[in-house]
Design an enzyme around this catalytic site. Structure first.
Site, PDB file in Angstrom:
ATOM      1  N   ASN A   1       0.746  -1.270   0.082  1.00 42.57           N
ATOM      2  CA  ASN A   1      -0.004  -0.031   0.035  1.00 42.57           C
ATOM      3  C   ASN A   1       0.934   1.265  -0.017  1.00 42.57           C
ATOM      4  O   ASN A   1       0.259   2.306  -0.303  1.00 42.57           O
ATOM      5  CB  ASN A   1      -0.860  -0.066   1.185  1.00 42.57           C
ATOM      6  CG  ASN A   1      -0.392  -0.095   2.368  1.00 42.57           C
ATOM      7  OD1 ASN A   1       0.602  -0.501   2.661  1.00 42.57           O
ATOM      8  ND2 ASN A   1      -0.870   0.439   3.640  1.00 42.57           N
TER       9      ASN A   1
ATOM     10  N   CYS B   1      -2.785   1.292   6.745  1.00 40.17           N
ATOM     11  CA  CYS B   1      -3.165   0.430   7.994  1.00 40.17           C
ATOM     12  C   CYS B   1      -3.856   1.541   9.026  1.00 40.17           C
ATOM     13  O   CYS B   1      -4.613   1.010   9.687  1.00 40.17           O
ATOM     14  CB  CYS B   1      -1.981   0.206   8.509  1.00 40.17           C
ATOM     15  SG  CYS B   1      -0.740   1.506   8.699  1.00 40.17           S
TER      16      CYS B   1
ATOM     17  N   GLU C   1       4.375  -4.449  12.236  1.00 41.56           N
ATOM     18  CA  GLU C   1       3.404  -3.321  12.255  1.00 41.56           C
ATOM     19  C   GLU C   1       2.232  -3.948  11.389  1.00 41.56           C
ATOM     20  O   GLU C   1       2.413  -4.195  10.117  1.00 41.56           O
ATOM     21  CB  GLU C   1       3.999  -2.056  11.371  1.00 41.56           C
ATOM     22  CG  GLU C   1       5.219  -1.394  12.125  1.00 41.56           C
ATOM     23  CD  GLU C   1       4.670  -0.864  13.495  1.00 41.56           C
ATOM     24  OE1 GLU C   1       3.360  -0.537  13.345  1.00 41.56           O
ATOM     25  OE2 GLU C   1       5.442  -0.407  14.171  1.00 41.56           O
TER      26      GLU C   1
HETATM   27  P1  NAD Z   1       0.753  -9.367   3.537  1.00 43.83           P
HETATM   28  O1  NAD Z   1       0.860  -9.791   5.056  1.00 43.83           O
HETATM   29  O2  NAD Z   1       0.305 -10.191   2.767  1.00 43.83           O
HETATM   30  O3  NAD Z   1       2.427  -9.201   2.840  1.00 43.83           O
HETATM   31  C1  NAD Z   1       3.280  -8.266   3.519  1.00 43.83           C
HETATM   32  C2  NAD Z   1       4.628  -8.649   3.011  1.00 43.83           C
HETATM   33  O4  NAD Z   1       4.864 -10.210   3.647  1.00 43.83           O
HETATM   34  C3  NAD Z   1       4.783  -9.042   1.475  1.00 43.83           C
HETATM   35  O5  NAD Z   1       5.987  -8.603   1.302  1.00 43.83           O
HETATM   36  C4  NAD Z   1       4.640 -10.617   1.648  1.00 43.83           C
HETATM   37  O6  NAD Z   1       5.413 -10.955   0.132  1.00 43.83           O
HETATM   38  C5  NAD Z   1       5.625 -10.984   2.691  1.00 43.83           C
HETATM   39  N1  NAD Z   1       5.251 -12.396   3.085  1.00 43.83           N
HETATM   40  C6  NAD Z   1       4.051 -13.290   2.806  1.00 43.83           C
HETATM   41  N2  NAD Z   1       4.383 -14.387   3.469  1.00 43.83           N
HETATM   42  C7  NAD Z   1       5.434 -14.213   4.145  1.00 43.83           C
HETATM   43  C8  NAD Z   1       6.076 -14.874   5.199  1.00 43.83           C
HETATM   44  N3  NAD Z   1       5.425 -16.331   5.643  1.00 43.83           N
HETATM   45  N4  NAD Z   1       7.144 -14.577   5.731  1.00 43.83           N
HETATM   46  C9  NAD Z   1       7.717 -13.566   5.389  1.00 43.83           C
HETATM   47  N5  NAD Z   1       7.254 -12.445   4.752  1.00 43.83           N
HETATM   48  C10 NAD Z   1       6.075 -12.959   4.087  1.00 43.83           C
HETATM   49  O7  NAD Z   1       0.372  -7.743   3.871  1.00 43.83           O
HETATM   50  P2  NAD Z   1      -0.109  -6.978   2.621  1.00 43.83           P
HETATM   51  O8  NAD Z   1      -1.608  -7.339   2.058  1.00 43.83           O
HETATM   52  O9  NAD Z   1       0.944  -6.517   1.411  1.00 43.83           O
HETATM   53  O10 NAD Z   1      -0.451  -5.616   3.084  1.00 43.83           O
HETATM   54  C11 NAD Z   1      -1.515  -5.167   3.618  1.00 43.83           C
HETATM   55  C12 NAD Z   1      -1.518  -5.372   5.187  1.00 43.83           C
HETATM   56  O11 NAD Z   1      -0.657  -4.377   5.752  1.00 43.83           O
HETATM   57  C13 NAD Z   1      -2.905  -4.742   5.748  1.00 43.83           C
HETATM   58  O12 NAD Z   1      -3.291  -5.741   6.598  1.00 43.83           O
HETATM   59  C14 NAD Z   1      -2.422  -3.259   6.442  1.00 43.83           C
HETATM   60  O13 NAD Z   1      -3.029  -2.875   7.430  1.00 43.83           O
HETATM   61  C15 NAD Z   1      -0.938  -3.802   6.848  1.00 43.83           C
HETATM   62  N6  NAD Z   1      -0.181  -2.370   6.979  1.00 43.83           N
HETATM   63  C16 NAD Z   1       0.339  -2.267   8.083  1.00 43.83           C
HETATM   64  C17 NAD Z   1       1.016  -1.251   8.495  1.00 43.83           C
HETATM   65  C18 NAD Z   1       1.396  -0.721   9.986  1.00 43.83           C
HETATM   66  O14 NAD Z   1       2.158   0.163   9.882  1.00 43.83           O
HETATM   67  N7  NAD Z   1       0.747  -1.248  10.984  1.00 43.83           N
HETATM   68  C19 NAD Z   1       1.465  -0.340   7.418  1.00 43.83           C
HETATM   69  C20 NAD Z   1       1.108  -0.573   6.050  1.00 43.83           C
HETATM   70  C21 NAD Z   1       0.312  -1.909   5.724  1.00 43.83           C
END
Ligand code: NAD
Length: 513
Positions: free
Chosen positions: A151, A280, A246
């Site tokens: 995002n 998020c 996060e």
């Molecule tokens: P996601 O968890 O699907 O993926 C995040 C990252 O993790 C990607 O790079 C993905 O390839 C990687 N990944 C997937 N499986 C993994 C594993 N087993 N081990 C290590 N890495 C792995 O999340 P997304 O859909 O890319 O992002 C959206 C989410 O992120 C939403 O829930 C949003 O709220 C959250 N978010 C949180 C913050 C915060 O600061 N709290 C900021 C931005 C987004």
């Protein structure tokens, strides 16, 4: 082991590639390597070698490299903004915010690193350590793996690499497979700014590549969903390495009866719809005190209908861009349908727009309650449910009725009352008369409670997590023997007890050790 599991464990085959599309057109705009576990291990090895030299540099020298990076980013801002918009589909204005954040991060962490890394003296009144000189020092962790979501391709990926680098770590960044192109631009930045080779590397790929990063680095800074965050924490636990998580949110905004309604509506719309609601910290539910509900809603509905959405181009082209991640469209549709089935009304939008790109209309829902998914599960889109509440106490109960606890906001004029209420929210960040802007204050920690995360980014805590703490105690005047040494001498302990009586026995001095 099933065939599927063995494929996952093996990771991508050598030479595999991932196509990247423009969510606003559906056109393929790039292709990146699907990095294998072996290649990740090699990248981490390179990082490990580079890190020793990097950590040995004076903080002022590292600050010089970061300053070059900042100048590069600003000189290439149009190209970086184009890339963010192209692979993420967000409005150009939202892409600019990411660039401004990273320029500030370069500058802020370069300046603060020296002070934060400085050794700190420790004093003790314990009779056992009289005369010792004691201090703590900070040592970089080594190789930090930053794993980011789609995002915010720059802010939530490279943005977290900057403090890790300033603290003397090497960074291996694994951006989301949906939006890897911006991170690769930053790898080019590192080359063109002559950063020491291996200090900052990008490994593109999907979940298997992320797992390989967690398997090899010394610290994981993860931003993404709660589901993946749990997997990262479990693996980090097995390896006994620390991680900072996060994760997702279901941020609430409360409009109090004494709120300035224009401000309330503007904050609501910005909080709910900036970045297409794919933050998020997006405002995902609103609770309004009954006396101002009608007036607030009339104004909100009017403004909602003025929001423009569609394919982003230059500045001023649209307010809300595309839906970046294809499966999110189904989540948005499901949350709206579920709400309508249970009695909600749609006051604006409510549907996905026709292709070729992926879009969802800015959507306003009312007559909602906590039986509906739109009030309990992260939607991550331009949808906003608004609920009338009898009073602030009911709002507080509903805000805290959530498994998430990232951020919560209040709009109200009586600051004392607003602050008292905000401090009762079960959330890592609370804002009054604002939503989201706190993220830009790099000195203010940002992190979630409950299932929204572990640890924080920003602030001293968000920087020092990238270091290990070493405690040094030096006996500058070593005597032949100490009071407490074998063979024990009873007279020494009688003296010790008298001393303890004086120090702690009567509670008169209240001296803390
Ligand atoms: P996601 O968890 O699907 O993926 C995040 C990252 O993790 C990607 O790079 C993905 O390839 C990687 N990944 C997937 N499986 C993994 C594993 N087993 N081990 C290590 N890495 C792995 O999340 P997304 O859909 O890319 O992002 C959206 C989410 O992120 C939403 O829930 C949003 O709220 C959250 N978010 C949180 C913050 C915060 O600061 N709290 C900021 C931005 C987004």
């Amino acid at each position: 082991m099933t065939q599927n599991q063995s494929l996952v464990a093996a990771g991508p085959p050598a030479g595999a590639r991932i196509a990247v599309d423009d969510p606003a057109t559906g056109a393929v705009v790039g292709e990146v390597p699907d990095t294998s576990a072996e290649e990740v291990a090699r990248a981490v090895e390179r990082a490990r070698r580079a890190q020793r030299g990097w950590a040995g540099l004076d903080t002022r020298v590292r600050a010089g490299f970061l300053a070059r990076g900042r100048r590069w980013l600003l000189a290439h801002r149009e190209e970086v903004a184009d890339r963010i918009v192209e692979e993420n589909g967000k409005a150009r204005e939202d892409a600019i915010v990411e660039i401004v954040y990273c320029a500030a991060a370069f500058s802020y962490w370069a300046k603060r690193a020296r002070g934060l890394l400085a050794p700190a003296k420790v004093r003790s009144l314990s009779p056992f350590v009289l005369g010792r000189s004691m201090y703590t020092r900070r040592v970089p962790r080594g190789v930090v793996g930053v794993i980011g979501p789609w995002n915010n391709p720059l802010l939530n990926s490279f943005g977290d690499a900057v403090p890790a680098l300033a603290a003397g770590n090497a960074v291996v960044l694994k951006p989301s497979e949906q939006t890897p192109l911006t991170a690769l631009l930053m790898e080019r930045m590192a080359r063109e700014c002559d950063w020491p080779e291996g200090v900052f590397q990008v490994v593109t790929g999907a979940g298997a590549t992320g797992r390989a990063v967690v398997d090899t680095v010394d610290f994981v800074m993860f931003t993404g969903s709660t589901r993946t965050g749990r997997q990262v924490a479990a693996r980090a636990g097995e390896r006994l390495i620390p991680c900072s998580l996060e994760l997702g949110g279901k941020d609430a905004l409360v409009v109090l009866a004494d709120a300035a309604l224009e401000r309330a509506v503007n904050v609501t719309i910005q909080g709910a719809l900036s970045n297409g609601g794919q933050m998020c910290t997006s405002v995902e539910r609103v609770y309004v005190e009954a006396p101002v509900y009608d007036a607030y809603l009339t104004l909100l509905r009017e403004r909602f209908q003025q929001v423009t959405s569609g394919r982003p181009a230059g500045l001023g082209s649209v307010d809300v861009g595309a839906v970046t991640f294809p499966p999110q469209l189904a989540v948005m549709e499901d949350h709206v349908e579920d709400a309508v089935r249970k009695g909600a009304r749609v006051l604006a939008g409510g549907r996905a727009s026709a292709g070729p790109g992926r879009f969802f209309e800015p959507t306003l829902l009312v007559d909602v309650d906590h039986t509906m998914k739109c009030m309990r599960e992260e939607t991550f889109g331009p949808t906003l449910p608004v609920m009338k509440v009898a009073d602030a106490e009911e709002a507080l109960r509903l805000v805290n009725d959530s498994r998430y606890g990232l951020q919560a906001s209040i709009i109200g004029s009586d600051m004392k009352r607003a602050r008292r209420l905000a401090e009762r929210f079960e959330a890592g960040c609370v804002t009054i008369n604002d939503a989201q802007t706190n993220y830009m204050a790099l000195g203010l920690p940002m992190g979630g409670w409950k299932e929204s995360g572990l640890g924080v980014r920003h602030g001293a805590e968000g920087f020092l997590k990238y270091t290990r703490l070493q405690a040094v105690s030096a006996n500058r005047f070593p005597m032949r023997r100490d009071m407490h040494m074998i063979p024990y001498e009873p007279s020494a302990y009688r003296f010790l007890l008298r001393l303890v009586d004086v120090m702690y026995g009567r509670g008169l001095r209240g001296r803390a050790d």
